[in-house]
Design an enzyme around this catalytic site. Sequence first.
Site, PDB file in Angstrom:
ATOM      1  N   LYS A 209      54.681  76.365 117.716  1.00  0.00           N
ATOM      2  CA  LYS A 209      55.895  75.528 118.315  1.00  0.00           C
ATOM      3  C   LYS A 209      56.847  76.366 117.983  1.00  0.00           C
ATOM      4  CE  LYS A 209      54.493  70.976 119.235  1.00  0.00           C
ATOM      5  NZ  LYS A 209      54.705  69.412 119.050  1.00  0.00           N
ATOM      6  N   ARG A 243      47.566  68.702 114.874  1.00  0.00           N
ATOM      7  CA  ARG A 243      46.734  68.959 115.613  1.00  0.00           C
ATOM      8  C   ARG A 243      47.307  70.459 116.541  1.00  0.00           C
ATOM      9  NH1 ARG A 243      49.573  69.616 120.512  1.00  0.00           N
ATOM     10  NH2 ARG A 243      48.758  68.518 122.632  1.00  0.00           N
TER      11      ARG A 243
HETATM   12  C1  7PJ Z   1      52.073  67.013 121.269  1.00  0.00           C
HETATM   13  C2  7PJ Z   1      51.418  66.642 121.406  1.00  0.00           C
HETATM   14  C3  7PJ Z   1      52.592  67.051 119.374  1.00  0.00           C
HETATM   15  C4  7PJ Z   1      51.463  64.908 119.454  1.00  0.00           C
HETATM   16  C5  7PJ Z   1      52.376  68.031 122.127  1.00  0.00           C
HETATM   17  C6  7PJ Z   1      52.451  71.404 121.854  1.00  0.00           C
HETATM   18  C7  7PJ Z   1      52.824  70.655 123.141  1.00  0.00           C
HETATM   19  N1  7PJ Z   1      51.003  65.112 120.830  1.00  0.00           N
HETATM   20  N2  7PJ Z   1      50.872  66.823 122.529  1.00  0.00           N
HETATM   21  N3  7PJ Z   1      52.419  65.511 118.605  1.00  0.00           N
HETATM   22  N4  7PJ Z   1      52.738  68.580 121.507  1.00  0.00           N
HETATM   23  N5  7PJ Z   1      50.954  63.856 119.557  1.00  0.00           N
HETATM   24  O1  7PJ Z   1      50.858  71.106 121.994  1.00  0.00           O
HETATM   25  O2  7PJ Z   1      52.688  72.475 121.899  1.00  0.00           O
HETATM   26  O3  7PJ Z   1      53.282  66.879 118.366  1.00  0.00           O
HETATM   27  S1  7PJ Z   1      51.995  69.515 123.543  1.00  0.00           S
END
Ligand code: 7PJ
Length: 266
Positions: A209, A243
């Site tokens: 990020k 994640r």
């Molecule tokens: C997240 C997401 C996060 C959850 C994305 C990226 C942007 N879902 N979907 N938490 N970020 N739960 O992966 O950089 O931080 S999309």
Amino acid sequence: MLHVMGILNVTPDSFSDGGRFNGRDLALRQALQMVADGAHYIDVGGESTRPGAAAVSVQEELDRVIPVLELIAAESPVALSVDTCKAAVMREAIKVGVRMVNDVKALRDDGALAAVAESDKVQVCLMHMQGEPRTMQQQPSYDDVVAEVGAFLAQRVSACEQAGIARERIFLDPGFGFGKSVGHNYQLLRQLEQLQSLGLPLLIGLSRKSMLGAVIDRPVNERLAASIAAATIAAMKGAHIVRVHDVRETVDAMRIVSATIAGEGI
Ligand code: 7PJ
């Protein structure tokens, strides 16, 4: 106890012909590689939530996501997650058998609470976001970011419980990068323990990020070490699921965290 969720984007910009056969085949292969690398969940998303990304119709998102979920489910017993805000996509994904609905809007869109409540077992991740994806990074503003994120999440947990979704099914996510300045993001990470007082497991997304890029000044594909550091910090502060894009390396790091905090694998 510490789980790694692998990110699988099925947007056209993530595969040369996303949504078509070759795109699906590439997505399946990437998913199976992440499983081999130790992923506990695969999170499949068909709508980019980056600031400025174009909206996707329900039908387009269904066409991108559902066939890929079906392909992975046919090949592997890995837990699947669907990254969507749309009730119709949630319903179809639940029919395919996803373990989790991951909603960056915390089930605030029309019908989303009901779609999850119709299932009596699917897990849900409620994420905090200030504003809308298109404009959320323009003027993020908080008096106390940790308190405000906590209050929002507590309120969404109540909405879920009123809709008939049991607490045991809920994960919480502060939403790093979603309507937050770099300072807000680091304050949330620094004080992540405080969100444990909500009494529910935390899911954390920090992989590659921009809050990492802001410190190390490297492009998105050169943020592996920073992502591992961030996931490790989050796990030490109580995150249950991280994640990530880089599953193999993160699984190694999480095994060291588990060995340290719980003596696992020693
Ligand atoms: C997240 C997401 C996060 C959850 C994305 C990226 C942007 N879902 N979907 N938490 N970020 N739960 O992966 O950089 O931080 S999309």
